[in-house]
Scaffold this motif. Structure first.
Motif, PDB file in Angstrom:
ATOM      1  N   SER A 217      -2.867   9.818   6.302  1.00  0.00           N
ATOM      2  CA  SER A 217      -1.552   9.188   6.148  1.00  0.00           C
ATOM      3  C   SER A 217      -0.616  10.184   5.469  1.00  0.00           C
ATOM      4  CB  SER A 217      -1.658   7.923   5.292  1.00  0.00           C
ATOM      5  OG  SER A 217      -2.511   6.988   5.898  1.00  0.00           O
TER       6      SER A 217
ATOM      7  N   SER B 100       3.545   6.795   5.812  1.00  0.00           N
ATOM      8  CA  SER B 100       3.542   6.670   7.271  1.00  0.00           C
ATOM      9  C   SER B 100       2.232   7.198   7.839  1.00  0.00           C
ATOM     10  CB  SER B 100       4.723   7.441   7.870  1.00  0.00           C
ATOM     11  OG  SER B 100       4.622   8.821   7.551  1.00  0.00           O
TER      12      SER B 100
ATOM     13  N   THR C 288       5.871   2.444   9.220  1.00  0.00           N
ATOM     14  CA  THR C 288       6.206   3.169   7.988  1.00  0.00           C
ATOM     15  C   THR C 288       6.771   2.208   6.943  1.00  0.00           C
ATOM     16  OG1 THR C 288       6.653   5.189   9.213  1.00  0.00           O
ATOM     17  CG2 THR C 288       7.635   5.010   7.002  1.00  0.00           C
TER      18      THR C 288
ATOM     19  N   ARG D 178       8.470   1.957   2.785  1.00  0.00           N
ATOM     20  CA  ARG D 178       9.187   2.701   1.739  1.00  0.00           C
ATOM     21  C   ARG D 178       9.196   1.883   0.446  1.00  0.00           C
ATOM     22  NH1 ARG D 178      11.349   3.199   6.609  1.00  0.00           N
ATOM     23  NH2 ARG D 178      11.974   5.276   7.378  1.00  0.00           N
TER      24      ARG D 178
END
Length: 810
Positions: free
Chosen positions: A45, A82, A88, A90
């Motif tokens: 990742s 991601s 993905t 955040r």
């Protein structure tokens, strides 16, 4: 430090965090692990760190799925997680607004982030926003989640969750799913190749090959990737060569060439941080060179101004205008420390001193005697109070008035021995200081010796300073100046010695004549005044005294005048004594003795005053000692507070109260100690309570009800008014009662029973479902947060809502 937990268990947020304040690092340490939606750790990742809008770091997770970053204070960060084929996510971290006194501790956050695979047709636009925001909350002195932000995206996250579940359900048995993943991996690989993200491209190519090992496109893409890597390698080699050349130019001081080379490196690898930072350093160096050139120009102008001042001063000096010359030499020295203006100033001081000396010679001998007695009195007062420097100054002043007096000379020997003892102690202490302080002290001593014209001492200090720091120019310049001074002094002293001897003989004659005059031996006094006139014809004083002798007609009248003066001084002295002004009283009594030395009263008063001054000095010393002891106890108490040693702190502050009972500070400190100790005790109780409740909760979920009840009871011992442990104990009693009453046994088939329990934990709603089949008991748990997030567990292991619905319903 207090342990603080924040859990986020909704699938599409997928974060669990533990926040622990740490004591050693002044930053926020992030230690994370990336998992899939089944709780398995994800390798390869990509975790990217963005600071204030700029990417500053990127790492790839290994087999354990872990990553870590250190977030400096006073910035805004975005952590982007991601992986090829996964959505993905955040997370925002705001490390601003932390008080300075809190920054020294640092903080640590453990993060677990769940990524889920991309499903075609799902609107993931909400995940372009951070799934969580964290900031420093001053009220709890720690980092917390932004609850308002979380609530603002709640509905969209729920919409995404529903849409995702529906799509997963539709595609669960679809044969096209593998093809879609393959095509998505190919697409992501092509996009990554186009963007230059070769690591990401390789991950997607590998993923595509694992899905379709015989497909040709992954092999083609892999070849393209290898070609790009070779090109990147070549570009990096070119970049490294250009940067190496730039570094050589930078180190050699060719800053403009270095800047051009670093700029060329940026053309090869745009936005590379090292050339950018070096260009910043080069710009600083170029600015420093420009500043140096400006400084040189300024120095040239100052040099011209200095020379003009010297020329103007020389003109005034040669014309005999010494005061104007002195001002201009001093102005020149303010611009530039040179020996010449200092030398000229020394000559001017000598010239002005000669003029002043001529005026002093013209002073009357009676004024000389009065001033001498005043200096001796001041010196004696300073001597008796231990003020050795002041005493030395006054005795030297007295000797300048009467150089042959034995008493001040004897006293100066004692004072100088005292000062030498003090200086010896100071030097012994200074030897323990570091080299720089020794050098500075030598410079200060040398400068001080220069000011009092003790050039031998100054020369010794500056030589010793040079031994400590041979490359320092200042002591060498001072030694050169001393050489000039000594040469000038030798010449001046030779001239002054002859003049001083003549003036000394004159002064001695005047003193002897005045003595005879005071004793009414007028014939002898007249002879001595005439001899004095021969030594110094320019002084009118001997002629005046001869005239007085000739005009003295009535000795009784003179005696009466002395008596009047004596009575007036005694009156002033008595008034000062009665008003406790002992110093002025002592001066006046001494002056009265000077007028009529045969009187016993002022002598007796002087003895009384000396005793009172001695007693006052003792009292002041005792008060100083008490204050010193008080300060020491206060210091011990404050240090004990820092160590959180409350007993030592109380002892120290109580001792301070005994030394100075009227001081309010130690009593206030004792109250502060009580308050701090209560806080520390409450913190320890809180930590113990949290630990016991956590242990009890784990035992409860494992259905170890006896251990759980024991731990909840222990927690209640610390905090008896807490509702949560009491509620759990009541629940355990009910469960144990239910288990005891179960007597029905199925002989033909094992019945599946489901028991459900609901309770609130903080702002979250918790549902426990125990699935019982014979002797087998499985415990399932659902946590629904107030902001809408959900988590599902089987024996503390994460499961999906689908598993929850399938296995906890009949």
């Amino acid at each position: 430090m207090r342990l603080k937990h924040i859990l986020f268990t909704i699938l599409f947020i997928g974060i669990s965090t533990t926040l622990i304040a740490q004591k050693k690092f002044n930053n926020l340490a992030i230690e994370g692990v990336v998992k899939d939606d089944n709780g398995n750790r994800l390798t390869s990742s990509t975790v990217t760190l963005i600071q204030d809008g700029a990417k500053v770091d990127k790492v790839s997770t290994g087999k354990n799925g872990r990553f870590d970053f250190y977030l400096e204070f006073d910035h805004e960060f975005i952590v982007v997680i991601s992986k090829s084929g996964y959505v993905t996510k955040r997370i925002d971290f705001n490390t601003k607004n932390i008080p300075e006194d809190e920054k020294q501790w640092g903080y640590e956050r453990d993060i677990s982030v769940n990524l889920f695979k991309e499903v075609e047709g799902v609107d993931y636009s909400i995940l372009k926003k951070p799934i969580g925001k964290f900031y420093y909350e001053p009220n709890i002195e720690n980092f917390v989640t932004d609850v308002i932000y979380t609530k603002s995206i709640k509905n969209e996250l729920e919409r995404l969750e529903d849409e995702y579940k529906e799509k997963v359900k539709d595609l669960a048995n679809s044969e096209k799913q593998e093809e879609r993943h393959y095509l998505l991996a190919i697409k992501d690989a092509e996009t990554a190749l186009s963007d230059g993200d070769l690591d990401h491209a390789r991950d997607n190519i590998n993923a595509a090959q694992s899905l379709k090992p015989d497909a040709a496109r992954p092999t083609q893409l892999l070849a393209e990737l290898n070609q790009k890597q070779e090109a990147d390698k070549k570009r990096k080699s070119e970049y490294d060569n250009v940067v190496a050349g730039a570094d050589v130019a930078f180190k050699s001081g060719d800053y403009q060439s270095a800047k051009n080379a670093y700029s060329q490196a940026l053309v090869i690898v745009p936005n590379s941080s090292y050339p950018l930072s070096q260009i910043t350093e080069v710009n600083k160096k170029l600015q420093e060179e420009a500043s140096a050139q400006l400084l040189r120009t300024k120095k040239e102008l100052e040099e011209k101004k200095y020379k003009d001042l010297i020329a103007s001063a020389d003109l005034a000096f040669n014309g005999g205008n010494f005061r104007d010359a002195k001002t201009k030499y001093q102005n020149a020295l303010a611009l530039k420390e040179e020996a010449y203006p200092k030398s000229q100033l020394g000559i001017i001081e000598s010239k002005l001193a000669d003029l002043a000396a001529q005026k002093v010679v013209n002073e009357r001998a009676e004024a000389l005697e009065s001033e001498y007695r005043m200096k001796i009195d001041k010196a004696d007062a300073a001597f008796n109070s231990g003020s050795w420097v002041a005493a030395q100054g006054h005795y030297k002043d007295a000797l300048e008035l009467k150089s042959r007096e034995e008493y001040p000379t004897k006293q100066l020997v004692i004072v100088e021995q005292k000062l030498k003892d003090i200086e010896t102690n100071q030097l012994a202490q200074a030897e323990a200081d570091e080299k720089g302080k020794q050098y500075q002290k030598l410079i200060v001593n040398g400068d001080r010796a220069m000011k009092v014209k003790n050039y031998d001492k100054a020369k010794e200090d500056f030589k010793n300073a040079i031994e400590l720091k041979p490359n320092e120019s200042y002591p060498q310049e001072q030694l050169a100046l001393i050489a000039v001074k000594l040469e000038q002094d030798a010449s001046r002293k030779a001239q002054e010695a002859a003049q001083a001897e003549k003036l000394n003989q004159y002064s001695q004659k005047i003193l002897e004549a005045d003595d005879k005059f005071q004793k009414e031996s007028y014939n002898l006094a007249a002879t001595l005044y005439r001899e004095a006139q021969g030594l110094n014809p320019n002084d009118d004083y001997p002629a005046q005294q001869l005239a007085k002798i000739a005009q003295l007609e009535n000795k009784a009248k003179a005696d009466q005048e002395k008596k009047i003066a004596f009575d007036a001084l005694i009156k002033e002295a008595d008034n000062a004594y009665n008003n406790a002004d002992l110093i002025n009283a002592r001066v006046k009594y001494a002056e009265a003795i000077g007028v009529l030395s045969s009187e016993e009263y002022p002598k007796n008063q002087l003895a009384i005053i000396d005793q009172k001054l001695k007693e006052r000095d003792v009292a002041q010393a005792e008060d100083k000692n008490r204050r010193s002891r008080f300060n020491e106890f206060m210091k011990r108490g404050n240090e004990a507070i820092i160590r959180e040693n409350w007993a030592d702190a109380r002892t120290a502050f109580n001792e301070a109260i005994k030394v100075l009972p009227s001081e309010p500070t130690p009593m206030a400190k004792l109250k502060t100690v009580d308050m701090l100790e209560r806080k520390a005790r409450d913190k320890a109780v809180e930590a113990k309570y949290n630990t016991l409740v956590s242990e009890a909760d784990r035992a409860f979920l494992k259905e170890d009800y006896n251990l759980a009840m024991l731990k909840y009871n222990e927690a209640l011992n610390d905090k008896s008014d807490e509702r949560y442990p009491q509620m759990r104990i009541e629940r355990i009693k009910l469960i144990l009662a239910d288990l005891k009453e179960e007597t029905v046994v199925e002989e033909v088939a094992v019945e599946k029973r489901i028991e459900e329990e609901e309770y609130e934990e903080g702002r979250s709603k918790v549902t426990i479902r125990r699935v019982i089949e014979g002797n087998k008991v499985l415990s399932y748990k659902r946590v629904v947060h107030a902001w809408g997030g959900k988590y599902f567990f089987l024996d503390d292991q994460t499961i999906t809502e689908l598993v929850w619905n399938r296995e906890t319903t009949k």
